[in-house]
Design a protein around this motif. Structure first.
Motif, PDB file in Angstrom:
ATOM      1  N   ARG A 142      56.425 -39.867 144.286  1.00 58.36           N
ATOM      2  CA  ARG A 142      57.036 -39.413 143.046  1.00 58.36           C
ATOM      3  C   ARG A 142      57.890 -38.162 143.252  1.00 58.36           C
ATOM      4  O   ARG A 142      58.821 -37.911 142.488  1.00 58.36           O
ATOM      5  CB  ARG A 142      55.951 -39.143 142.002  1.00 58.36           C
ATOM      6  N   LEU A 143      57.594 -37.390 144.291  1.00 58.01           N
ATOM      7  CA  LEU A 143      58.369 -36.187 144.548  1.00 58.01           C
ATOM      8  C   LEU A 143      59.600 -36.444 145.409  1.00 58.01           C
ATOM      9  O   LEU A 143      60.629 -35.780 145.250  1.00 58.01           O
ATOM     10  CB  LEU A 143      57.488 -35.130 145.226  1.00 58.01           C
ATOM     11  N   TYR A 144      59.516 -37.406 146.319  1.00 54.88           N
ATOM     12  CA  TYR A 144      60.579 -37.572 147.313  1.00 54.88           C
ATOM     13  C   TYR A 144      61.347 -38.890 147.212  1.00 54.88           C
ATOM     14  O   TYR A 144      62.229 -39.147 148.009  1.00 54.88           O
ATOM     15  CB  TYR A 144      59.999 -37.437 148.722  1.00 54.88           C
ATOM     16  N   ARG A 145      61.015 -39.727 146.243  1.00 59.27           N
ATOM     17  CA  ARG A 145      61.754 -40.969 146.049  1.00 59.27           C
ATOM     18  C   ARG A 145      62.251 -41.047 144.614  1.00 59.27           C
ATOM     19  O   ARG A 145      61.526 -40.707 143.687  1.00 59.27           O
ATOM     20  CB  ARG A 145      60.878 -42.184 146.370  1.00 59.27           C
ATOM     21  N   LYS A 146      63.476 -41.516 144.450  1.00 60.80           N
ATOM     22  CA  LYS A 146      64.033 -41.694 143.117  1.00 60.80           C
ATOM     23  C   LYS A 146      63.343 -42.875 142.435  1.00 60.80           C
ATOM     24  O   LYS A 146      62.828 -43.777 143.102  1.00 60.80           O
ATOM     25  CB  LYS A 146      65.542 -41.954 143.199  1.00 60.80           C
ATOM     26  N   PRO A 147      63.304 -42.881 141.099  1.00 51.25           N
ATOM     27  CA  PRO A 147      62.729 -44.025 140.381  1.00 51.25           C
ATOM     28  C   PRO A 147      63.364 -45.333 140.840  1.00 51.25           C
ATOM     29  O   PRO A 147      64.585 -45.435 140.978  1.00 51.25           O
ATOM     30  CB  PRO A 147      63.057 -43.719 138.915  1.00 51.25           C
ATOM     31  N   ASP A 148      62.530 -46.323 141.095  1.00 54.00           N
ATOM     32  CA  ASP A 148      62.996 -47.597 141.640  1.00 54.00           C
ATOM     33  C   ASP A 148      62.384 -48.717 140.803  1.00 54.00           C
ATOM     34  O   ASP A 148      61.171 -48.924 140.828  1.00 54.00           O
ATOM     35  CB  ASP A 148      62.568 -47.720 143.100  1.00 54.00           C
ATOM     36  N   ALA A 149      63.219 -49.425 140.068  1.00 51.51           N
ATOM     37  CA  ALA A 149      62.725 -50.478 139.179  1.00 51.51           C
ATOM     38  C   ALA A 149      62.036 -51.588 139.961  1.00 51.51           C
ATOM     39  O   ALA A 149      61.047 -52.167 139.494  1.00 51.51           O
ATOM     40  CB  ALA A 149      63.887 -51.050 138.357  1.00 51.51           C
ATOM     41  N   GLU A 150      62.536 -51.876 141.162  1.00 50.53           N
ATOM     42  CA  GLU A 150      61.937 -52.943 141.959  1.00 50.53           C
ATOM     43  C   GLU A 150      60.522 -52.568 142.400  1.00 50.53           C
ATOM     44  O   GLU A 150      59.596 -53.381 142.315  1.00 50.53           O
ATOM     45  CB  GLU A 150      62.810 -53.225 143.178  1.00 50.53           C
ATOM     46  N   ILE A 151      60.362 -51.323 142.865  1.00 52.52           N
ATOM     47  CA  ILE A 151      59.037 -50.860 143.280  1.00 52.52           C
ATOM     48  C   ILE A 151      58.102 -50.804 142.075  1.00 52.52           C
ATOM     49  O   ILE A 151      56.927 -51.216 142.156  1.00 52.52           O
ATOM     50  CB  ILE A 151      59.125 -49.477 143.950  1.00 52.52           C
ATOM     51  N   SER A 152      58.585 -50.301 140.965  1.00 52.77           N
ATOM     52  CA  SER A 152      57.766 -50.217 139.757  1.00 52.77           C
ATOM     53  C   SER A 152      57.293 -51.601 139.322  1.00 52.77           C
ATOM     54  O   SER A 152      56.118 -51.784 138.952  1.00 52.77           O
ATOM     55  CB  SER A 152      58.545 -49.548 138.625  1.00 52.77           C
ATOM     56  N   GLY A 153      58.192 -52.574 139.374  1.00 52.56           N
ATOM     57  CA  GLY A 153      57.818 -53.942 139.017  1.00 52.56           C
ATOM     58  C   GLY A 153      56.775 -54.502 139.961  1.00 52.56           C
ATOM     59  O   GLY A 153      55.846 -55.213 139.540  1.00 52.56           O
ATOM     60  N   LEU A 154      56.921 -54.201 141.246  1.00 48.66           N
ATOM     61  CA  LEU A 154      55.948 -54.669 142.234  1.00 48.66           C
ATOM     62  C   LEU A 154      54.568 -54.093 141.952  1.00 48.66           C
ATOM     63  O   LEU A 154      53.563 -54.804 142.006  1.00 48.66           O
ATOM     64  CB  LEU A 154      56.412 -54.281 143.641  1.00 48.66           C
ATOM     65  N   PRO A 213      56.850 -32.078 158.453  1.00 51.39           N
ATOM     66  CA  PRO A 213      57.987 -32.384 157.573  1.00 51.39           C
ATOM     67  C   PRO A 213      57.606 -33.474 156.570  1.00 51.39           C
ATOM     68  O   PRO A 213      56.924 -34.443 156.939  1.00 51.39           O
ATOM     69  CB  PRO A 213      59.069 -32.878 158.543  1.00 51.39           C
ATOM     70  N   PRO A 214      58.010 -33.338 155.324  1.00 50.82           N
ATOM     71  CA  PRO A 214      57.616 -34.313 154.299  1.00 50.82           C
ATOM     72  C   PRO A 214      57.948 -35.752 154.663  1.00 50.82           C
ATOM     73  O   PRO A 214      57.188 -36.665 154.320  1.00 50.82           O
ATOM     74  CB  PRO A 214      58.407 -33.853 153.072  1.00 50.82           C
ATOM     75  N   GLU A 215      59.060 -35.959 155.358  1.00 52.86           N
ATOM     76  CA  GLU A 215      59.428 -37.335 155.691  1.00 52.86           C
ATOM     77  C   GLU A 215      58.449 -37.973 156.670  1.00 52.86           C
ATOM     78  O   GLU A 215      58.356 -39.199 156.759  1.00 52.86           O
ATOM     79  CB  GLU A 215      60.856 -37.392 156.258  1.00 52.86           C
ATOM     80  N   ARG A 216      57.697 -37.162 157.425  1.00 55.03           N
ATOM     81  CA  ARG A 216      56.705 -37.694 158.353  1.00 55.03           C
ATOM     82  C   ARG A 216      55.334 -37.820 157.703  1.00 55.03           C
ATOM     83  O   ARG A 216      54.464 -38.530 158.225  1.00 55.03           O
ATOM     84  CB  ARG A 216      56.610 -36.792 159.591  1.00 55.03           C
ATOM     85  N   LEU A 217      55.125 -37.145 156.597  1.00 56.47           N
ATOM     86  CA  LEU A 217      53.821 -37.164 155.952  1.00 56.47           C
ATOM     87  C   LEU A 217      53.476 -38.552 155.431  1.00 56.47           C
ATOM     88  O   LEU A 217      52.308 -38.947 155.422  1.00 56.47           O
ATOM     89  CB  LEU A 217      53.802 -36.148 154.805  1.00 56.47           C
ATOM     90  N   PHE A 218      54.473 -39.299 155.006  1.00 55.54           N
ATOM     91  CA  PHE A 218      54.240 -40.646 154.489  1.00 55.54           C
ATOM     92  C   PHE A 218      53.504 -41.497 155.521  1.00 55.54           C
ATOM     93  O   PHE A 218      52.500 -42.145 155.203  1.00 55.54           O
ATOM     94  CB  PHE A 218      55.576 -41.285 154.118  1.00 55.54           C
ATOM     95  N   ALA A 219      53.990 -41.515 156.745  1.00 50.25           N
ATOM     96  CA  ALA A 219      53.365 -42.328 157.791  1.00 50.25           C
ATOM     97  C   ALA A 219      51.954 -41.835 158.103  1.00 50.25           C
ATOM     98  O   ALA A 219      51.048 -42.641 158.355  1.00 50.25           O
ATOM     99  CB  ALA A 219      54.224 -42.309 159.053  1.00 50.25           C
ATOM    100  N   ILE A 220      51.765 -40.533 158.080  1.00 46.49           N
ATOM    101  CA  ILE A 220      50.440 -39.976 158.357  1.00 46.49           C
ATOM    102  C   ILE A 220      49.434 -40.412 157.297  1.00 46.49           C
ATOM    103  O   ILE A 220      48.278 -40.737 157.610  1.00 46.49           O
ATOM    104  CB  ILE A 220      50.520 -38.437 158.441  1.00 46.49           C
ATOM    105  N   LEU A 221      49.857 -40.452 156.047  1.00 40.97           N
ATOM    106  CA  LEU A 221      48.958 -40.852 154.972  1.00 40.97           C
ATOM    107  C   LEU A 221      48.591 -42.332 155.057  1.00 40.97           C
ATOM    108  O   LEU A 221      47.532 -42.739 154.569  1.00 40.97           O
ATOM    109  CB  LEU A 221      49.596 -40.552 153.618  1.00 40.97           C
ATOM    110  N   LEU A 222      49.443 -43.121 155.659  1.00 40.92           N
ATOM    111  CA  LEU A 222      49.135 -44.543 155.803  1.00 40.92           C
ATOM    112  C   LEU A 222      47.984 -44.793 156.773  1.00 40.92           C
ATOM    113  O   LEU A 222      47.282 -45.808 156.660  1.00 40.92           O
ATOM    114  CB  LEU A 222      50.372 -45.310 156.283  1.00 40.92           C
ATOM    115  N   VAL A 223      47.769 -43.878 157.709  1.00 45.48           N
ATOM    116  CA  VAL A 223      46.757 -44.086 158.748  1.00 45.48           C
ATOM    117  C   VAL A 223      45.359 -44.258 158.154  1.00 45.48           C
ATOM    118  O   VAL A 223      44.693 -45.272 158.423  1.00 45.48           O
ATOM    119  CB  VAL A 223      46.796 -42.947 159.781  1.00 45.48           C
TER     120      VAL A 223
END
Length: 371
Positions: free
Chosen positions: A226-238, A174-184
């Motif tokens: 970019r596919l599963y999160r809406k644009p976030d000004a705070e993240i972009s600034g970081l 599931p895409p929501e679990r892929l994020f954690a897998i990519l962090l490994v």
């Protein structure tokens, strides 16, 4: 010399959503790699060109990050497609294999006829490994870069090994679990490089997937975000702040130089910089400030980058060998021949793309559709 790779993934990008700025990033990666090999390596590590240009080897990290982004974007967009596997692997095969196996055929001829040992000598890496994309393991075991004619292909091997598993993960995880897998791998690979830096290993850290797939994972993570999160000004600034600080830290690459102990730090530092750069470029795509990345010049180098990756070390070697000149840039003749090799490389690659690669890519996209 341990050649760096040059990879091309642009043809896989969906034409309806092509991002021209990625051509510019690919062109930058290609040029720093080629400049490093052509002008940095000839006279050895004791001379100033080596010390100045050795950072060109980090072009591999940018190419892997770009590849991870583009491959993941395509796979995630089509993860439920009926022809998911046939389309992906069919297009990959027509992109990678024709030129690659032509190079393998050239190496086979060289081995069979016992031609130049400097160019074709396997140096402990069995020839059959190249046929199955396993040469990077042979290089790590033999502690050599194998046949100079095919030395750069270790990076293709890492890519192909990545392709074997990653499409399965995207399809069934599931895409929501892929994020954690990519962090490994992003967390583990730097630790692995740090541990390996204390061992008598001069090649494994550079050519084995367990030490290099963090770059691919960073690109994949950006595609997922970019596919599963809406644009976030705070993240972009970081990310912009990370890019600024990592840019300021780039001089450390020259300060530490080509030191074995700096492997874990330097590659992680470069990955942070290139990852943040890709994220910011994607956030500002289409802006006037990035027009140079969308230019026809950038597009030319992007189109020819795969062929240039495969042949550029061979072209410069053969040009100097045929003319019986020592490989150097410390003489006018050496500099002139090096520029000649540069022009010859891209001239051949332009012909290859127009008359060989592009027709095959067009056929592959028609024949292997996702739906």
């Amino acid at each position: 010399m341990r050649p760096c790779p040059v990879l091309v993934e642009g043809e896989l990008a969906l034409q309806r959503d092509r991002i021209g700025e990625l051509d510019g990033l690919r062109a930058i990666a290609l040029l720093i790699v080629v400049i490093w090999h052509y002008f940095g390596t000839p006279d050895g590590p004791q001379d100033w060109p080596w010390k100045l240009l050795h950072v060109g080897r980090f072009g591999v990290d940018l190419f892997f990050i770009l590849s991870g982004y583009l491959i993941t974007d395509i796979l995630l967009r089509h993860r439920t497609a009926e022809r998911y596997y046939s389309a992906f692997y069919g297009r990959r095969a027509f992109r990678i294999w024709p030129l690659y196996y032509l190079m393998c055929a050239g190496a086979l001829i060289g081995w069979s006829l016992s031609l130049s040992a400097d160019l074709f000598g396997t140096r402990g890496v069995p020839g059959w490994l190249y046929l199955f994309g396993l040469q990077n393991f042979g290089m790590a075991k033999a502690q050599t870069d194998g046949a100079y004619f095919l030395a750069v292909t270790w990076s293709l091997a890492i890519e192909e090994q990545f392709y074997l598993l990653f499409p399965l993960l995207v399809r069934y995880i599931p895409p929501e679990r892929l994020f954690a897998i990519l962090l490994v791998p992003i967390l583990i690979c730097p630790i692995g490089r740090l541990i390996d830096s204390a061992l008598p290993d001069a090649y494994g850290w550079y050519v084995l997937p367990q030490f290099r797939i963090d770059s691919l994972a960073i690109g994949a993570l950006i595609a997922w975000w970019r596919l599963y999160r809406k644009p976030d000004a705070e993240i972009s600034g970081l990310v912009v702040r990370i890019l600024k600080w990592s840019t300021m830290a780039l001089p450390l690459l020259w300060l530490f130089g080509w030191k074995r102990w700096s492997v874990a730090f330097s590659h992680t530092q470069v990955e942070i910089f290139f990852g943040a750069l890709l994220f910011v470029v994607l956030e500002h795509r289409g802006s006037p400030q990035l027009a140079i990345l969308r230019s026809s010049v950038a597009n030319f180098f992007a189109r020819t980058s795969y062929a240039a990756y495969l042949i550029h070390p061979v072209v410069v070697y053969l040009l100097f060998a045929v003319l019986h000149r020592p490989r150097t840039i410390e003489s006018l003749a050496g500099i002139s021949l090096t520029f000649g090799a540069l022009a010859l490389t891209f001239g051949l690659c332009a012909l290859s793309y127009r008359y060989f690669e592009r027709p095959l890519l067009d056929f592959a996209h028609r024949r292997f559709a996702f739906n």
